[in-house]
Design an enzyme around this catalytic site. Structure first.
Site, PDB file in Angstrom:
ATOM      1  N   ASP A   1     -11.638   1.221  -4.843  1.00 37.34           N
ATOM      2  CA  ASP A   1     -10.305   1.207  -4.242  1.00 37.34           C
ATOM      3  C   ASP A   1     -10.335   0.436  -2.921  1.00 37.34           C
ATOM      4  O   ASP A   1     -10.719   0.979  -1.881  1.00 37.34           O
ATOM      5  CB  ASP A   1      -9.840   2.665  -4.014  1.00 37.34           C
ATOM      6  CG  ASP A   1      -8.437   2.734  -3.432  1.00 37.34           C
ATOM      7  OD1 ASP A   1      -7.753   1.694  -3.382  1.00 37.34           O
ATOM      8  OD2 ASP A   1      -8.017   3.848  -3.044  1.00 37.34           O
TER       9      ASP A   1
ATOM     10  N   LYS B   1      -7.402  -1.421   2.912  1.00 36.84           N
ATOM     11  CA  LYS B   1      -8.055  -0.425   3.765  1.00 36.84           C
ATOM     12  C   LYS B   1      -8.861  -1.131   4.859  1.00 36.84           C
ATOM     13  O   LYS B   1      -9.214  -2.315   4.709  1.00 36.84           O
ATOM     14  CB  LYS B   1      -9.023   0.414   2.923  1.00 36.84           C
ATOM     15  CG  LYS B   1      -8.358   1.387   1.968  1.00 36.84           C
ATOM     16  CD  LYS B   1      -9.415   2.187   1.204  1.00 36.84           C
ATOM     17  CE  LYS B   1      -8.789   3.126   0.179  1.00 36.84           C
ATOM     18  NZ  LYS B   1      -8.043   4.249   0.770  1.00 36.84           N
TER      19      LYS B   1
ATOM     20  N   ASP C   1     -14.181   6.454  -6.009  1.00 37.53           N
ATOM     21  CA  ASP C   1     -12.795   6.769  -6.372  1.00 37.53           C
ATOM     22  C   ASP C   1     -12.616   7.022  -7.872  1.00 37.53           C
ATOM     23  O   ASP C   1     -11.495   7.105  -8.355  1.00 37.53           O
ATOM     24  CB  ASP C   1     -11.855   5.647  -5.883  1.00 37.53           C
ATOM     25  CG  ASP C   1     -10.493   6.181  -5.466  1.00 37.53           C
ATOM     26  OD1 ASP C   1     -10.380   7.412  -5.248  1.00 37.53           O
ATOM     27  OD2 ASP C   1      -9.545   5.385  -5.377  1.00 37.53           O
TER      28      ASP C   1
ATOM     29  N   ASP D   1      -2.057   1.258  -1.693  1.00 39.39           N
ATOM     30  CA  ASP D   1      -3.230   2.137  -1.592  1.00 39.39           C
ATOM     31  C   ASP D   1      -2.949   3.513  -2.213  1.00 39.39           C
ATOM     32  O   ASP D   1      -3.873   4.303  -2.421  1.00 39.39           O
ATOM     33  CB  ASP D   1      -3.627   2.280  -0.116  1.00 39.39           C
ATOM     34  CG  ASP D   1      -5.038   2.781   0.055  1.00 39.39           C
ATOM     35  OD1 ASP D   1      -5.776   2.828  -0.952  1.00 39.39           O
ATOM     36  OD2 ASP D   1      -5.413   3.122   1.200  1.00 39.39           O
TER      37      ASP D   1
ATOM     38  N   GLU E   1      -2.539   4.187  -5.163  1.00 40.17           N
ATOM     39  CA  GLU E   1      -2.665   3.681  -6.539  1.00 40.17           C
ATOM     40  C   GLU E   1      -3.042   4.775  -7.538  1.00 40.17           C
ATOM     41  O   GLU E   1      -2.715   4.679  -8.708  1.00 40.17           O
ATOM     42  CB  GLU E   1      -3.680   2.541  -6.591  1.00 40.17           C
ATOM     43  CG  GLU E   1      -5.158   2.950  -6.731  1.00 40.17           C
ATOM     44  CD  GLU E   1      -5.703   3.786  -5.578  1.00 40.17           C
ATOM     45  OE1 GLU E   1      -5.113   3.752  -4.478  1.00 40.17           O
ATOM     46  OE2 GLU E   1      -6.707   4.492  -5.780  1.00 40.17           O
TER      47      GLU E   1
ATOM     48  N   ARG F   1      -2.023   7.835  -7.899  1.00 42.70           N
ATOM     49  CA  ARG F   1      -0.882   8.544  -8.506  1.00 42.70           C
ATOM     50  C   ARG F   1      -0.178   7.662  -9.537  1.00 42.70           C
ATOM     51  O   ARG F   1       0.460   8.176 -10.460  1.00 42.70           O
ATOM     52  CB  ARG F   1       0.063   9.076  -7.415  1.00 42.70           C
ATOM     53  CG  ARG F   1       0.698   8.046  -6.545  1.00 42.70           C
ATOM     54  CD  ARG F   1       1.251   8.658  -5.254  1.00 42.70           C
ATOM     55  NE  ARG F   1       0.204   8.839  -4.231  1.00 42.70           N
ATOM     56  CZ  ARG F   1       0.408   9.310  -3.013  1.00 42.70           C
ATOM     57  NH1 ARG F   1       1.612   9.671  -2.626  1.00 42.70           N
ATOM     58  NH2 ARG F   1      -0.591   9.443  -2.156  1.00 42.70           N
TER      59      ARG F   1
HETATM   60  N1  BES Z   1      -8.732   6.925  -2.971  1.00 44.65           N
HETATM   61  C1  BES Z   1      -7.885   7.238  -1.902  1.00 44.65           C
HETATM   62  C2  BES Z   1      -8.027   8.675  -1.394  1.00 44.65           C
HETATM   63  C3  BES Z   1      -9.354   9.065  -0.797  1.00 44.65           C
HETATM   64  C4  BES Z   1      -9.509   9.135   0.564  1.00 44.65           C
HETATM   65  C5  BES Z   1     -10.417   9.421  -1.600  1.00 44.65           C
HETATM   66  C6  BES Z   1     -10.697   9.528   1.115  1.00 44.65           C
HETATM   67  C7  BES Z   1     -11.627   9.816  -1.043  1.00 44.65           C
HETATM   68  C8  BES Z   1     -11.767   9.880   0.314  1.00 44.65           C
HETATM   69  C9  BES Z   1      -6.415   7.021  -2.304  1.00 44.65           C
HETATM   70  O1  BES Z   1      -6.196   6.091  -3.284  1.00 44.65           O
HETATM   71  C10 BES Z   1      -5.703   6.573  -1.075  1.00 44.65           C
HETATM   72  O2  BES Z   1      -6.028   5.519  -0.601  1.00 44.65           O
HETATM   73  N2  BES Z   1      -4.760   7.363  -0.594  1.00 44.65           N
HETATM   74  C11 BES Z   1      -4.035   7.045   0.568  1.00 44.65           C
HETATM   75  C12 BES Z   1      -2.579   7.338   0.266  1.00 44.65           C
HETATM   76  C13 BES Z   1      -1.636   6.874   1.341  1.00 44.65           C
HETATM   77  C14 BES Z   1      -1.554   5.373   1.342  1.00 44.65           C
HETATM   78  C15 BES Z   1      -0.262   7.449   1.076  1.00 44.65           C
HETATM   79  C16 BES Z   1      -4.534   7.941   1.702  1.00 44.65           C
HETATM   80  O3  BES Z   1      -4.801   9.112   1.450  1.00 44.65           O
HETATM   81  O4  BES Z   1      -4.692   7.439   2.815  1.00 44.65           O
HETATM   82 ZN    ZN Z   2      -7.795   5.719  -4.591  1.00 45.72          ZN
HETATM   83 ZN    ZN Z   3      -5.941   4.107  -2.479  1.00 45.73          ZN
END
Ligand code: BES
Ligand code: ZN
Ligand code: ZN
Length: 472
Positions: free
Chosen positions: A245, A252, A263, A322, A324, A326
């Site tokens: 991811d 990111k 991920d 990001d 993604e 969901r």
């Molecule tokens: N894969 C990440 C979530 C994640 C964060 C997994 C830390 C493991 C450790 C997910 O796809 C993500 O990036 N979520 C974002 C959502 C936001 C953009 C609404 C997040 O949690 O920052």
């Molecule tokens: Zn992710």
């Molecule tokens: Zn993400």
């Protein structure tokens, strides 16, 4: 195939022996050592005392005062990791004769699971028959069952950890697809894969929006395990399988970005569970969906402001690429709910940083629309110490992802509670399944482990889901 040799007969002469004691058991047994050890060993947790006996070296290992079974497993696992070189070097006798059947099961699970190292080696002690347990007073049949259960668990959990630990360039779509084909052949599973073109035809638009920026083919994968038992319940499992991811166009930061190889933690837990359940021939049917892709940055990637149509016809405005996970799960869930009849529907995902900020590495966050499912999940979590904590799915949260231009937007308009918003978002895609749970395992799938200096796969989910399925 893992082979474990649990010998019912105590070996007359072994060069190395390990005996486990809780503080209470040691109190009762210490006189067998002619009173000389009282002041040097008291069976505190992970206290180890080395004795030189006629037969060889004898290690006494403490388990602490009144440990619960999961604590015994954790202690046994830590012990076998530190002693793995010794255990592998010569034939070893493990004496656990003082414990009840379920305590022995916990100790044995811990001992074997604790031997995992990355990368996993084929000449591993668990595969090599290097463990011999002295289990006095237990029938051969019981030993056989314990052998089979432990071997199945190890195979599932080690596979889960191995895939999660692999670097991005070793777990691209063809690698994992080839592996899933091997598993399907080995365990007689039905495997169906939809590539990008096929996903288009089926209308899996939410999943495809993430895959469209990838140089790798989409692999929306379905694996089916049929137990052959006419009474068996059917459980649907969806695992987030984002192989890496980057965040996509909403990219990111580079700090700690390498952790995003983890991920696919939801998928790894589901694959491990499927392997262990099939190896044990559990009387439950499993329909597993893994929407496999990565989330890449490219000139074909989806872009904030895009509006896409999901498999269930709902439209989604993309405001952050990001978010993604969901998107991929939305189609995974509605494809499963629309095309299969299941008694329970469970998805697992490393979904949000929000759940990590809330619970750290202690437990996963879970959401469910069914009280009895909640109870079963929590029971399994408490028993295996792969803990979960329930969070609400109140309708008020639905307002946070209302869009002006589509049915929903893929992030909240507010800067808090994202793991709840994500759960509520997923609920819109379960097609009113009455028995659904979503497990956000972002904080617990990958973290501090004994076998690595940096973070590594914890194996979270396999034991928990197996226990849940066993009792379902
Ligand atoms: N894969 C990440 C979530 C994640 C964060 C997994 C830390 C493991 C450790 C997910 O796809 C993500 O990036 N979520 C974002 C959502 C936001 C953009 C609404 C997040 O949690 O920052
Ligand atoms: Zn992710
Ligand atoms: Zn993400």
């Amino acid at each position: 195939m893992i082979k474990i040799n649990l010998s019912a007969k105590a070996k007359k002469a072994v060069s190395q022996k390990f005996s486990f004691y809780t503080e209470a058991i040691w109190e009762k047994e210490k006189h067998n050592f002619k009173g000389t050890l009282e002041h040097v060993f008291s069976a505190k947790k992970l206290e180890v005392f080395t004795l030189l006996e006629d037969e060889g070296i004898h290690y006494l290992v403490g388990l602490g005062a009144e440990p619960q079974e999961f604590e015994m497993q954790a202690a046994a696992s830590k012990f076998s990791y530190s002693f793995r070189k010794k255990i592998q070097a010569v034939e070893t006798c493990l004496n656990v004769r003082n414990f009840s059947e379920t305590q022995i099961e916990s100790l044995v699970k811990g001992l074997f699971l604790g031997t995992y190292t990355y990368p996993f080696k084929a000449e591993h002690p668990v595969f090599e028959n290097k463990f011999n347990l002295v289990l006095e007073g237990h029938s051969e049949q019981k030993l056989k069952t314990l052998t089979m259960k432990t071997a199945a668990l190890c195979e599932g959990q080690f596979t889960c950890m191995e895939w999660l630990n692999k670097p991005q360039n070793y777990k691209r779509v063809p690698h994992i697809s080839e592996f899933l084909q091997e598993i399907a052949d080995k365990y007689n599973l039905k495997r169906t894969v939809f590539n990008r073109e096929h996903c288009h035809e089926l209308g899996l638009g939410a999943f495809l929006s993430v895959n469209q920026g990838s140089s790798q083919e989409a692999a929306f994968t379905i694996l089916e395990y049929q137990s052959g038992n006419p009474e068996a319940k059917t459980v649907g499992l969806v695992g987030k399988c984002v192989l890496f991811d980057t965040g996509g166009i909403s990219i990111k930061g580079s700090e700690n970005l390498h952790y995003m190889k983890s991920d696919m933690g939801g998928a790894a837990a589901v694959i491990g569970t499927l392997i262990a359940a099939a190896a044990r021939k559990l009387p439950v049917n499993l329909i597993v969906i893994l929407p496999i892709t990565d989330n890449a940055v490219s000139n074909t990637a989806y872009i904030p402001s895009d509006v896409i149509t999901a498999y269930n016809g709902k439209t989604i405005e993309i405001l952050n690429t990001d978010a993604e996970g969901r998107m991929t799960l939305a189609d995974g869930l509605s494809y499963l709910a629309k095309n299969y009849k299941t008694d329970a529907l469970i998805d697992l995902a490393t979904l949000t940083g929000s759940s990590v900020r809330m619970f750290g590495y202690t437990c996963g966050a879970y959401f469910s629309n069914n009280e009895s499912l909640k109870k079963s999940l929590e029971k399994a979590g408490d028993k295996t110490n792969q803990r979960l904590w329930n969070l609400p799915l109140w309708d008020i949260w639905k307002d946070d992802f209302k869009s002006d231009v589509a049915d929903f937007k893929n992030i909240s308009s507010k800067p808090f509670g994202d793991c709840i918003v994500a759960g509520k978002f997923l609920e819109q895609f379960i097609e009113e399944h009455p028995n659904w749970a979503h497990l956000d395992i972002a904080g617990v799938a990958f973290g501090n482990v004994d076998y690595m200096k940096d973070k590594g796969a914890t194996g979270y989910g396999v034991q928990f889901l197996l226990d849940f399925l066993e009792n379902y």
